[in-house]
Design an enzyme around this catalytic site. Structure first.
Site, mmCIF file in Angstrom:
data_model
loop_
_atom_site.group_PDB
_atom_site.id
_atom_site.type_symbol
_atom_site.label_atom_id
_atom_site.label_comp_id
_atom_site.label_asym_id
_atom_site.label_seq_id
_atom_site.Cartn_x
_atom_site.Cartn_y
_atom_site.Cartn_z
ATOM 1 N N ASN A 61 14.980 -25.864 8.360
ATOM 2 C CA ASN A 61 15.755 -26.955 7.768
ATOM 3 C C ASN A 61 15.773 -28.072 8.795
ATOM 4 O OD1 ASN A 61 17.540 -28.694 6.625
ATOM 5 N ND2 ASN A 61 19.320 -27.317 6.674
ATOM 6 N N LYS B 98 16.853 -30.940 8.467
ATOM 7 C CA LYS B 98 18.031 -31.820 8.303
ATOM 8 C C LYS B 98 17.565 -33.295 8.370
ATOM 9 C CE LYS B 98 20.968 -28.106 9.909
ATOM 10 N NZ LYS B 98 22.185 -27.669 10.588
ATOM 11 N N HIS C 208 24.282 -26.522 1.148
ATOM 12 C CA HIS C 208 24.388 -26.374 2.604
ATOM 13 C C HIS C 208 25.800 -26.773 3.042
ATOM 14 C CE1 HIS C 208 23.791 -27.023 6.882
ATOM 15 N NE2 HIS C 208 22.739 -26.240 6.781
ATOM 16 N N GLU D 155 26.800 -28.562 5.332
ATOM 17 C CA GLU D 155 26.940 -29.995 5.620
ATOM 18 C C GLU D 155 27.097 -30.798 4.326
ATOM 19 O OE1 GLU D 155 23.460 -30.154 8.121
ATOM 20 O OE2 GLU D 155 24.509 -28.861 9.536
ATOM 21 N N GLU E 271 25.152 -18.640 5.935
ATOM 22 C CA GLU E 271 25.249 -19.421 7.167
ATOM 23 C C GLU E 271 26.725 -19.581 7.539
ATOM 24 O OE1 GLU E 271 21.607 -22.048 7.833
ATOM 25 O OE2 GLU E 271 22.817 -23.136 6.383
ATOM 26 N N GLY F 34 24.572 -24.911 14.536
ATOM 27 C CA GLY F 34 24.429 -25.965 15.539
ATOM 28 C C GLY F 34 25.339 -25.792 16.744
ATOM 29 N N SER G 36 22.211 -20.937 14.487
ATOM 30 C CA SER G 36 21.767 -20.747 15.879
ATOM 31 C C SER G 36 20.729 -19.642 16.037
ATOM 32 C CB SER G 36 22.972 -20.517 16.804
ATOM 33 O OG SER G 36 23.826 -21.645 16.776
#
Ligand code: 13P
Length: 255
Positions: free
Chosen positions: A10, A12, A97, A99, A169, A175, A215
């Protein structure tokens, strides 16, 4: 049941079309034994056509969008439709996702519409779910994941589940450099599979591929992928380097 690993990058909001050319040159020269693993490159809408063109027809490597409108067409400024993604050869669409959920207010109801629209267009959703640290520490882990799964997969049939990948996730691992331990990831993904069994029955639960994301790095990929309910990864930061992503893919072919 053996499930074919699926390892996705991904990117992003990283990697321009020109950078994709350099990246894919290196990645495609470095990944190994790809037939044993499905590999997916998740690019921005602008980079996606270039990535699809550079990869070309490839039985092992596909491209994914990172979002999609559930609307078919019309006055939706700034949005991208299933037909547009289909037209450039998009195979997968990453949906829900964390985010998108936290920064752009996407809830399970809208994600569910996107899952339906993706399938209707003949593409495959990678449906992301995951809890925050506060939710995990507050004992809400199972409630949160069950709600996300049942809401995002509302009115999806057992047959349609064959085309859906789930990405677990944990938000606290995205991250942050803090990876879920193999035990945490395995326990949670086993729970996710049990919810799929409640919703769709044992056959679907056994066949559905569940990725772990948060991660993932070359150094922890082999151990995580050794867990029975981890069927691949959705990789952010470590997938921005083509050699590091190739090493993570190699972990998928090692086991
Ligand atoms: P990181 O691998 O950077 O933690 O990101 C995970 C992720 O959000 C993939 O979708």
């Amino acid at each position: 049941m053996s499930r074919k690993p699926i390892i996705a990058a991904n990117w992003k909001m990283n990697v321009t079309p020109s950078e994709a050319a350099t990246y894919l040159d290196t990645f495609l020269a470095n990944y190994t034994e790809a037939q044993a693993t499905d590999i997916v490159i998740g690019a921005s809408f602008v980079t996606l056509p270039k990535a699809a063109e550079l990869i070309g027809p490839n039985p092992a490597v596909s491209v994914a969008a990172q979002n999609m409108s559930h609307e078919a067409s019309g006055a939706f400024t700034g949005e991208t439709s299933a037909a547009m993604l289909n037209d450039i050869g998009t195979d997968y669409v990453i949906l829900g996702h964390s985010e998108r959920r936290s920064l752009y207010g996407e809830d399970d109801a809208v994600i569910n519409k996107k899952v339906h629209a993706t399938l209707a267009a003949g593409m495959k959703p990678i449906l992301c779910i995951g809890e925050s640290l506060e939710e995990r520490e507050g004992g809400q882990l199972e409630n949160v994941l069950r709600t996300q799964l049942s809401g995002s997969l509302a009115d999806i049939s057992a047959e349609q589940m064959a085309d859906i990948v789930i990405a677990y996730e944990p938000v606290w691992a995205i991250g942050t450099g803090v990876t879920a331990t193999p035990e945490q990831a395995q326990d949670t993904q086993k729970f996710v599979r049990s919810v799929l069994e409640e919703l769709f029955g044992g056959d679907v639960a056994a066949a559905t591929r569940i990725q772990y994301g948060g991660s993932v790095k070359p150094g922890n990929a082999v151990e995580l992928l050794g867990c029975p309910d981890i069927d691949g990864f959705l990789v952010g930061g470590a997938a921005l380097d083509p050699e590091s992503f190739a090493q993570i893919v190699a972990a998928g072919t090692a086991g």
